[in-house]
Scaffold this motif. Structure first.
Motif, PDB file in Angstrom:
ATOM      1  N   SER A 121       0.799  -1.089  -0.055  1.00  0.00           N
ATOM      2  CA  SER A 121       0.126   0.112  -0.022  1.00  0.00           C
ATOM      3  C   SER A 121       0.673   1.207  -0.189  1.00  0.00           C
ATOM      4  N   PHE A 122       2.082   1.378   0.294  1.00  0.00           N
ATOM      5  CA  PHE A 122       2.941   2.288   0.405  1.00  0.00           C
ATOM      6  C   PHE A 122       3.218   2.759  -1.143  1.00  0.00           C
ATOM      7  N   ALA A 123       2.903   2.045  -2.187  1.00  0.00           N
ATOM      8  CA  ALA A 123       3.155   2.425  -3.546  1.00  0.00           C
ATOM      9  C   ALA A 123       1.995   3.267  -3.989  1.00  0.00           C
ATOM     10  N   THR A 124       0.735   3.043  -3.155  1.00  0.00           N
ATOM     11  CA  THR A 124      -0.258   4.054  -3.338  1.00  0.00           C
ATOM     12  C   THR A 124      -0.093   5.271  -2.551  1.00  0.00           C
ATOM     13  N   LEU A 125       0.413   5.444  -1.557  1.00  0.00           N
ATOM     14  CA  LEU A 125       0.726   6.646  -0.970  1.00  0.00           C
ATOM     15  C   LEU A 125       1.016   7.867  -1.424  1.00  0.00           C
ATOM     16  N   PRO A 126       2.233   7.746  -2.184  1.00  0.00           N
ATOM     17  CA  PRO A 126       2.501   9.055  -2.974  1.00  0.00           C
ATOM     18  C   PRO A 126       1.381   9.631  -3.861  1.00  0.00           C
ATOM     19  N   LEU A 127       0.367   8.820  -4.160  1.00  0.00           N
ATOM     20  CA  LEU A 127      -0.716   9.484  -5.034  1.00  0.00           C
ATOM     21  C   LEU A 127      -1.555  10.544  -3.924  1.00  0.00           C
ATOM     22  N   HIS A 128      -1.738   9.911  -2.672  1.00  0.00           N
ATOM     23  CA  HIS A 128      -2.450  10.668  -1.921  1.00  0.00           C
ATOM     24  C   HIS A 128      -1.610  11.861  -1.277  1.00  0.00           C
TER      25      HIS A 128
END
Length: 307
Positions: A148-155
């Motif tokens: 899920s850390f791969a989606t955090l930069p989008l937030h």
């Protein structure tokens, strides 16, 4: 019967040739199939990341679901039944929680998932409950939480569009950061495989992964550093030395993830988590590097953000 079986080999020796065989590549992969599948996955993931962020989150979640299912099957075959329903619910929830709510929501989703595993298992038979609960929490932390850390930069970039499209068609910096992380993981695998298959002689961890060599690790570091420097200059607009730091951290994390999964598979007595991906094995055999690299890259990008 024995003479009939030996005749072809005898005729082959008489002609001065060896009997036909089907050797396994030195690094243990079907290279053409691995390249085709790897490129298809990379193009699909990067395409979703750059053009449709919500689609990227969905693909990431799908990979996590397949990975957790493989872990469930492997553990079940060895006598440990993981509470799959609460684990799967948490696996689906965490990447979307990170995308829409950020780090705090991700941590809260992990906590709720672990509590759900405990409560779910508490109403079943107490036999094997400790191993079952530990397996569920372990799977939640290993795959969906890390990835899920791969989606955090989008937030972090403030990109949470309802329809999944970037506003104004501009790709934010967070998406490029994830893309660079994925490129570094792929370069780690690719250069490590090429150098290790041709020059590898000194195994890094012979009891865990005999085919992983120090020569291959050096190839991973060198190749990832080149990709990291080029990516920082042309994609991230960062100093070249940032690419070196990102490459070193990503290669270290990817190697640790690969060795960790190899250790788990050796403990379970299996070669691959599954055979769903030709030339690669299972989904977890491809995610092993990414799940460790994602949080490390997220932290490194946060540290060098002022560079």
């Amino acid at each position: 019967m024995g003479q009939a079986e030996q005749a072809p080999a005898s005729r082959a020796r008489a002609r001065g040739s060896k009997p036909r065989s089907n050797p396994t590549p030195k690094a243990g992969r079907n290279l053409p199939a691995a390249i085709v599948v790897g490129l298809a996955m990379l193009i699909g993931v990067l395409g979703g990341l750059i053009f449709l962020p919500l689609g990227f989150v969905a693909v990431t979640t799908g990979f996590a679901v397949f990975g957790v299912w493989e872990i469930f099957r492997a553990l079940e075959a060895n006598g440990t039944r993981m509470p799959i329903i609460p684990v799967m619910v948490g696996t689906v929830a965490m990447p979307f929680a990170a995308y829409f709510g950020g780090l705090e929501s991700l941590l809260f989703a992990l906590l709720l998932s672990c509590v759900a595993v405990l409560l779910w298992r508490s109403v079943e038979s107490p036999v094997g409950s400790a191993n079952s609960i530990f397996a569920g929490v372990f799977a939640l932390g290993w795959v969906p939480f890390f990835i899920s850390f791969a989606t955090l930069p989008l937030h972090t970039a403030g990109v949470m569009p309802a329809l999944g499209l970037y506003p104004g068609g501009t790709v934010p910096a967070g998406a490029w950061q994830v893309a660079v992380m994925l490129l570094l993981v792929v370069s780690n695998d690719t250069f490590g495989y090429l150098v290790g298959a041709s020059l590898g002689k000194h195994p890094m961890a012979p009891k865990i992964s005999p085919k992983k060599s120090w020569e291959g690790f050096a190839g991973s570091v060198a190749g990832a550093m080149v990709i990291g420097v080029l990516a920082c200059i042309f994609l991230l607009d960062r100093p070249w030395w940032v690419g070196v730091i990102l490459a070193l951290g990503t290669v270290a994390a990817s190697t640790a993830g690969d060795l960790a999964e190899s250790m788990v598979k050796r403990e379970l007595g299996i070669k691959d988590m599954s055979s769903i991906l030709p030339g690669h094995g299972g989904v977890m055999d491809r995610l092993d590097s990414i799940v460790f690299a994602s949080p490390v890259a997220f932290v490194l990008f946060a540290v060098v953000s002022g560079a």
